[in-house]
Enzyme design. Structure first.
Site, short mmCIF file in Angstrom:
data_model
loop_
_atom_site.label_atom_id
_atom_site.label_comp_id
_atom_site.label_asym_id
_atom_site.label_seq_id
_atom_site.Cartn_x
_atom_site.Cartn_y
_atom_site.Cartn_z
N ASP A 219 -64.68 -3.10 23.67
CA ASP A 219 -63.82 -3.83 24.60
C ASP A 219 -63.01 -2.79 25.36
O ASP A 219 -62.08 -2.19 24.81
CB ASP A 219 -62.91 -4.78 23.80
CG ASP A 219 -61.84 -5.43 24.67
OD1 ASP A 219 -61.74 -5.09 25.87
OD2 ASP A 219 -61.09 -6.29 24.14
N LYS A 245 -57.48 -5.57 35.72
CA LYS A 245 -56.68 -4.53 35.07
C LYS A 245 -56.98 -3.13 35.65
O LYS A 245 -56.27 -2.18 35.36
CB LYS A 245 -56.92 -4.53 33.55
CG LYS A 245 -56.42 -5.80 32.85
CD LYS A 245 -56.35 -5.59 31.35
CE LYS A 245 -56.57 -6.85 30.55
NZ LYS A 245 -55.46 -7.80 30.58
#
Lengths: 426, 155
Positions: A219, A245
């Site tokens: 991740d 992000k």
């Protein structure tokens, strides 16, 4: 002006413009390229781990694409559709380079990291896992790398095994190794823990897992914006990150999967775009990556993500890493001097995230006072409830960094924390 | 933007630091837990009822200054009140913290108690904090509704 020419028209300063922390970045100048700061002049934005702000090149590039080149992809024979397809696939190439993947077909566009992980759990999971097989995660995980596996467990009876953290909040590699069993088929761990900023030694995790024949999913939500990622060097089977992000738009994310792994996976969702031929009796599916991109994709989102990657590459990922590390170090030093403040992950290599407990003051009260000082942080369990509870807390206050933050932001954070402490101290 | 001290008035800071009736009741006639999934805060309300009158009330749990102060003030106000009083106060309190104007006036003694809850109505300017002020009241309602030992969420 076409979207494709945007990267050359960027207005942000070239690296090495000097000043500030991080040898190559100048956060004060960079802020001018993020319109949010012009519209909120007093803002100290320290919540990039939740979502980063967007540079002008991304915002304008998306608008420009809709104005100039928009049409659906992979369908029309007319020029505009061909142009749109070209831009969309160009974005895929940018992502391939961003991750140093070997092949552009290994890049699947999804909505976000959550969807990438669910795709693996719902496509690869039932195809390759049997009852009693094990998925090994860690205590550092975000809910998005916990819940999809619980759903799969409830559906096909896999076992979900959790590797513990050590007392300082890092992944305990010897416990991790011990948790690997002959039934471990997948290891799914974070690269940088979102609640604590802990950097996980994923290279070692991949080695250990592969030695046991397990696949590895990383991740990369918090790592992709902060450090260079090379999936070939890592040797992982899956890598996931989200666009918003990495200074890109919301609604677009990426699943990287090694081609041999991806090619063997059945479709995840059915619909248009992912098929070769459909009759009412039988459907032939596309090859990757299109097999996993049913329906009209977020074309503008992918193009926006490509522009965000241009932005990052222009700054230099080593420069960004230096900046994040140095500013994190400055933040650790500065916050550690505040009485009653305890930083999570002490002794761990942390990146871009300062998560702390302020003795006797609830995180939401801290965040409220910080907001009054125009300092934006996150308070709560950060979607990592098991980790926060394991650390004996109900929540923390988390300040997280981006390329636009500098020491002055950390100083204002510290002043605001002192004010909160004064207000609530017993 | 309103001043932070309108949200965190002295009375709230005081009850937040030194909550009253912050204890368990050994053999409550009613109890229930309130849970705010947004922040993970939990509060358990304990009640001793004699008929429909609250003879003892206390709370336990962990929360922010506002939710702790709200629970503390609630327990102070409700001791000796009837279930009907408690519900009338909650109804009015709920309207006030969500920024509305109550349509019905409370009876005189209750109106006075409502005044004591006034400092908590500062949350109406902070939508994310309204649930902090109402969590203990939701738990109270769950306990009174006979959902003993149940957990009520603020969602």
């Amino acid at each position: 002006m076409t979207t494709a020419s945007l990267p050359n028209d960027r207005t942000f300063p070239s690296p090495a413009s000097g000043g500030g922390l991080g040898r190559g970045l100048d956060p004060r100048r960079l802020r001018r390229d993020f319109p949010i700061f012009a519209n909120n002049p007093d803002l100290v934005f320290l919540d990039s781990a939740a979502s980063a702000q967007k540079p002008r090149s991304v915002i304008d590039g998306i608008a420009e694409y809709y104005r100039t080149d928009y049409a659906n992809v992979h369908r029309g024979v007319y020029r505009l559709s061909a142009r749109s397809t070209e831009l969309y696939e160009e974005a895929r190439d940018k992502v391939r380079r961003f991750l140093n993947a070997a092949d552009r077909r290994e890049i699947v566009f999804v909505r976000n990291t959550t969807e990438a992980i669910n795709l693996i759990a719902q496509s690869w999971g039932p195809a390759f896992l049997r009852e009693g097989d094990e998925v090994l995660i860690s205590e550092l995980e975000h809910h998005s790398n916990i819940v999809p596996w619980q759903l799969l467990r409830d559906r096909i009876g896999i076992r979900l095994v959790v590797a513990p953290i050590d007392p300082t909040g890092g992944l305990d590699l010897s416990s991790f190794e011990a948790a690997l069993s002959p039934r471990t088929r997948l290891v799914a761990v974070t690269h940088v823990a979102n609640a604590t900023g802990t950097l996980v030694a994923v290279e070692r995790v991949v080695q250990l897992a592969h030695r046991r024949g397990a696949r590895v999913l990383i991740d990369g939500s918090q790592a992709a914006p902060r450090l260079p990622v090379d999936v070939q060097a890592l040797g992982c089977d899956f890598y996931a990150f989200t666009g918003h992000k990495v200074y890109g738009p919301t609604g677009i994310g990426v699943l990287y999967a090694r081609l041999d792994v991806l090619s063997a996976m059945p479709p995840y969702q059915g619909g248009g775009e992912m098929i070769l031929h459909v009759s009412f009796d039988k459907t032939e599916y596309q090859e990757p990556p299109h097999r996993f991109e049913a329906g009209t994709p977020d074309i503008a989102g992918a193009i926006g993500l490509g522009l965000a990657i241009d932005f990052i590459e222009e700054l230099g990922r080593e420069n960004i890493l230096d900046h994040e590390e140095e500013l994190t170090g400055y933040g650790v030093d500065r916050l550690s001097r505040i009485p009653g403040l305890r930083l999570l992950g002490a002794g761990q290599r942390r990146l871009g995230i300062l998560s702390f407990d302020l003795e006797g003051v609830h995180p939401h009260d801290v965040a409220q006072v910080l907001d009054r000082h125009h300092v934006a942080v996150r308070a709560g369990h950060h979607c990592a409830q098991p980790l926060i509870e394991r650390l004996g807390l109900s929540g923390t206050t988390r300040a997280s960094l981006g390329v636009y933050n500098d020491e002055a932001d950390i100083d204002r954070l510290a002043v605001a924390i002192e004010a909160a402490r004064e207000m609530f101290a017993r | 933007m309103m001043d932070l001290r309108e949200l965190y008035q002295d009375i709230i800071l005081d009850h937040g630091r030194r909550p009253r009736n912050f204890r368990t009741i050994e053999h409550p006639t009613h109890f229930a837990q309130g849970y705010n999934p947004l922040c993970g805060d939990r509060v358990t309300i304990y009640l001793t009822l004699d008929g429909d009158r609250i003879t003892d009330i206390s709370f336990q749990g962990r929360g922010c200054a506002i939710s702790t102060a709200a629970a503390s003030l609630m327990t102070e106000i409700l001791r000796g009140k009837t279930i009907g009083d408690a519900r009338a106060l909650f109804a009015q309190f709920h309207v006030r913290v969500t920024g509305g104007e109550p349509t019905e006036a409370l009876a005189e003694p209750l109106a006075e108690e409502m005044e004591r809850l006034e400092p908590l109505t500062g949350v109406k300017a902070y939508p994310a904090r309204v649930k902090c002020a109402t969590l203990s009241w939701h738990a109270l309602e769950a306990a009174l509704s006979g959902r003993d030992g149940s957990t009520v969420k603020t969602e």
